[in-house]
Design an enzyme around this catalytic site. Structure first.
Site, PDB file in Angstrom:
ATOM      1  CG  ASP B 180     -14.656 -10.851   4.582  1.00  0.00           C
ATOM      2  OD1 ASP B 180     -14.606 -11.766   5.407  1.00  0.00           O
ATOM      3  OD2 ASP B 180     -14.821 -11.020   3.343  1.00  0.00           O
ATOM      4  CB  ILE B 181      -9.904 -10.634   1.679  1.00  0.00           C
ATOM      5  CG1 ILE B 181      -8.812 -10.289   2.708  1.00  0.00           C
ATOM      6  CG2 ILE B 181      -9.330 -10.548   0.271  1.00  0.00           C
ATOM      7  CD1 ILE B 181      -7.636 -11.248   2.712  1.00  0.00           C
ATOM      8  CD  GLU B 223     -12.603 -15.187   3.825  1.00  0.00           C
ATOM      9  OE1 GLU B 223     -12.172 -16.127   4.543  1.00  0.00           O
ATOM     10  OE2 GLU B 223     -13.616 -15.292   3.114  1.00  0.00           O
TER      11      GLU B 223
END
Lengths: 170, 307
Positions: B180-181, B223
């Site tokens: 996950d960004i 994301e």
């Protein structure tokens, strides 16, 4: 102790044995051998026994052919396409499938165009491809590990221009 | 026109030429007759003249087979012999081949090729080429994320199903990582959605380069990305994740002429376990590990461990 039991090694090393003439021979000479053997078999044992021997020989050839040229295959589709490919490549005939139920009912109808054994033969009013019947049945037996039989229902010798086989699970 | 009465001879005394002449006479008479008298073709007559019966049978078969073919009925088989019937059988056989091949195409086998029906063969083969091209295009559209051009969630799930089969059937290990960004929302909020898209594209590109050809790395949603590593234990998966983390840390992401960002990801990793009932169990644990990574500072890899 058998004297003539089939092994691929018995066919020899053609590359070294026929460096000039190669491994090809005319179809009429192949037929000459087959038809003369059949002639003598019928003379000595009668037509029915001759047919029975031809069917059994075709069956043995089919089983060996499957082991040598077809396997391994992992699905019915692959079995059909590989067999089509090899039969064509070896110039035995052009295999096409009309219907194929390999599971359940066990019924396949197929044709072989330009069949090595009979294409171009005169009309004789009887189907002649007994050897092919045994050969085809063995291919299906080898693939499925079940008992199959094949019956030729149309042939050059009965006026058709392709050999049609009904192959059924026994 | 009246049909003359036919006087049958005894079969064993009949001269073959006579039979042919008489048979032909009958056929010619029948052909020129407006209707065939019902009493002409009697069983005893046919029994006395088997050659005539054979001709009748063949004509009947030719008639029936041609009628069947004219309406596409391909399941009637005839056992009479002869040139005309054989040609009709050949047509029947070709149409049956074609039916079989069309069924195979419908099942997705685009290797089928027809070479026995003249112009139709060329048309059929052209159709298969077009279908194959469309199929490739559609498969790509269905399985590739439009923005990042990496596998989408559907492709990931199909791959998970296949990979998990090997876990159950062959006892292979399967590791899954979810990435996950970090602080992605602030990119969108601060620089706009185009900048967010640029980040997603760059991050996906950098991360996917860390995986083997036998793995799959795709966009799981928003994301979030997922790496699926068949036949891989968790220690190896952790190394891959750390390598991905390092690669991203050192990659500048240019989102506009004046803005260059450095982004990080948090990664959760887990591996298949004997009590799992489906790949979903591994995904769930990887998700929990990702949560741990987020909770304990981000920009790191966490491997799932039992609490």
């Amino acid at each position: 102790m058998r004297k003539y039991e089939f092994r691929w090694e018995l066919l020899g090393d053609l590359d070294s044995g026929r460096p000039n003439l190669g491994n090809q021979v005319d179809v009429d000479l192949y037929r000459l051998m087959q038809f003369t053997v059949r002639d003598i078999l019928e003379e000595r044992y009668g037509a029915d026994e001759s047919d029975s021997i031809f069917y059994a020989a075709g069956k043995k050839a089919g089983a060996e052919f499957y082991k040598h040229f077809i396997e391994p295959v992992s699905s019915a589709e692959e079995f059909v396409s590989k067999t089509q490919e090899v039969l064509r490549e070896k110039r035995i005939g052009v295999l096409r499938v009309e219907e194929a139920m390999l599971e359940g009912e066990g019924r396949v109808m197929l044709t072989i165009d330009e069949d090595l054994d009979c294409s171009g033969l005169p009309e004789l009013d009887y189907e002649t491809c007994i050897y092919d019947e045994g050969f085809v049945s063995a291919l299906f037996e080898s693939f499925s590990m079940k008992k199959w039989s094949a019956k030729e229902i149309d042939c050059w010798t009965t006026g058709a221009r392709t050999c049609r086989f009904l192959v059924t699970e026994e | 026109m009246d049909i003359p009465p036919f006087v049958p001879r005894k079969h064993n005394k009949v001269n073959e030429n006579q039979v042919i002449t008489e048979t032909l006479q009958i056929i010619l008479t029948l052909l020129s007759s407006p209707k065939i008298p019902a009493n002409l073709i009697r069983e005893d007559f046919l029994n006395d003249y088997p050659d005539f019966k054979k001709i009748c049978d063949t004509i009947k078969d030719v008639r029936d087979l041609s009628a069947a073919l004219s309406v596409g009925e391909l399941h009637k088989f005839f056992y009479s012999k002869g040139y005309i019937l054989s040609n009709l059988k050949g047509l029947q056989s070709n149409l049956r081949h074609l039916t079989y091949q069309a069924q195979k195409v419908a099942e997705g086998d685009f290797t089928q090729k027809v070479d026995f029906l003249g112009d139709f063969s060329a048309a059929f083969n052209e159709m298969i080429i077009k279908l194959r091209e469309s199929s490739v295009k559609l498969t790509r559209l269905a399985n590739v994320d439009a923005l990042t051009q990496i596998p989408n969630r559907l492709a990931l799930e199909q791959f998970l199903v296949e990979s998990y089969k090997l876990v159950k059937s062959a006892g292979k290990k399967l590791s899954i990582m979810i990435c996950d960004i970090d602080f992605f929302k602030s990119v969108n909020d601060t620089y706009g959605h185009d900048a967010g898209d640029a980040v997603l594209i760059k991050v996906s590109s950098v991360l996917s380069n860390q995986f083997r050809g036998s793995d799959m790395f795709g966009r799981y949603g928003g994301e979030e990305f997922m790496g699926v590593l068949p036949n891989t234990d968790v220690q190896i998966a952790e190394k891959v994740a750390s390598r991905a983390l390092d690669a991203l840390r050192t990659t500048p992401i240019i989102v506009s002429e004046s803005v260059t960002l450095h982004k990080t990801v948090s990664i959760g990793v887990s591996m298949s376990m004997p009590d799992d009932t489906g790949y979903e169990d591994i995904v769930k644990r990887s998700d929990e590990a990702l949560y741990m990574a987020k909770e304990t500072g981000r920009n790191k890899v966490c491997v799932y461990s039992k609490k």
